[in-house]
Design an enzyme around this catalytic site. Structure first.
Site, PDB file in Angstrom:
ATOM      1  N   TYR A  37     -36.787  79.904 -18.360  1.00 41.14           N
ATOM      2  CA  TYR A  37     -37.994  79.494 -17.877  1.00 41.14           C
ATOM      3  C   TYR A  37     -37.826  78.526 -16.595  1.00 41.14           C
ATOM      4  O   TYR A  37     -38.488  77.603 -16.450  1.00 41.14           O
ATOM      5  CB  TYR A  37     -38.855  78.567 -18.862  1.00 41.14           C
ATOM      6  CG  TYR A  37     -39.682  79.372 -20.158  1.00 41.14           C
ATOM      7  CD1 TYR A  37     -40.602  79.949 -19.918  1.00 41.14           C
ATOM      8  CD2 TYR A  37     -38.575  79.268 -21.045  1.00 41.14           C
ATOM      9  CE1 TYR A  37     -41.038  80.797 -21.036  1.00 41.14           C
ATOM     10  CE2 TYR A  37     -39.015  80.041 -22.337  1.00 41.14           C
ATOM     11  CZ  TYR A  37     -40.340  80.565 -22.199  1.00 41.14           C
ATOM     12  OH  TYR A  37     -40.820  81.367 -23.017  1.00 41.14           O
ATOM     13  N   LYS A  70     -42.454  72.565 -12.197  1.00 44.04           N
ATOM     14  CA  LYS A  70     -42.938  71.227 -12.887  1.00 44.04           C
ATOM     15  C   LYS A  70     -41.932  70.042 -12.415  1.00 44.04           C
ATOM     16  O   LYS A  70     -42.673  68.971 -12.226  1.00 44.04           O
ATOM     17  CB  LYS A  70     -42.971  71.278 -14.303  1.00 44.04           C
ATOM     18  CG  LYS A  70     -43.991  72.320 -14.768  1.00 44.04           C
ATOM     19  CD  LYS A  70     -45.497  71.862 -14.246  1.00 44.04           C
ATOM     20  CE  LYS A  70     -46.380  72.874 -14.786  1.00 44.04           C
ATOM     21  NZ  LYS A  70     -47.628  72.484 -14.361  1.00 44.04           N
TER      22      LYS A  70
END
Length: 172
Positions: free
Chosen positions: A91, A98
């Site tokens: 990811y 983020k």
């Protein structure tokens, strides 16, 4: 309900303007649009990378830009991820976005201070089980302590109830 493809900066600006017009102004913006796609390093394409960064980071930037132009004081709350600092080899683009949200939060807090706009971030841990995660795997990942959407909502509501001098904070 106002729909927009937030991966398109022009659509993000239209959404914010329409919302402000419908609500009679804008006091709070919550940047929560996100996708959480599995993207193994070796097989991540440019298109998938751009999609993840576009929606998870660029959209927040341009929504904040549009909102700040209309706000006279207020709050911008970005949604991050408590796991953004940890290694997530499948990811990487999501995690990068983020981490970027936390940096964006701090940068906007300084840039918008003179407008009395407080900018903070709520970075929850695991809340919604991703597609493809079995219940057993989800329990292992969360150690049996997944949060809820109500937990995230309560954290988001915390910031607008306090004075705007509480800014640049990341609540994990």
């Amino acid at each position: 309900v106002i729909r927009a493809n937030l991966a398109d900066p022009a659509a993000a600006q239209r959404l914010v303007r329409q919302a402000a017009r419908a609500l009679g102004g804008l006091d709070v913006l919550v940047n929560s649009a996100a996708v959480f796609d599995r993207t193994p390093f070796a097989t991540t394409t440019v298109a998938r990378y751009d999609r993840l960064l576009g929606l998870n980071l660029r959209a927040a930037f341009f929504c904040a830009q549009a909102a700040a132009a209309l706000m006279r004081g207020g709050h911008i709350i970005n949604i991050g991820d408590a796991g953004s600092a940890g290694p997530r080899p499948n990811y990487i683009p999501y995690t990068l976005a983020k981490v970027g949200i936390e940096s964006l939060t701090r940068g906007l807090a300084v840039a918008l201070r003179s407008q009395r706009i407080a900018v903070n971030c709520v970075a929850p841990g695991a809340v919604l089980r991703p597609p493809g995660f079995s219940a057993a795997r989800w329990r292992k990942v969360t150690r049996g302590h997944a949060g809820s959407t109500a937990d995230v909502a309560a954290a988001v509501l915390f910031f607008p109830t306090f004075p705007p001098y509480i800014t640049r904070q990341v609540l994990k």
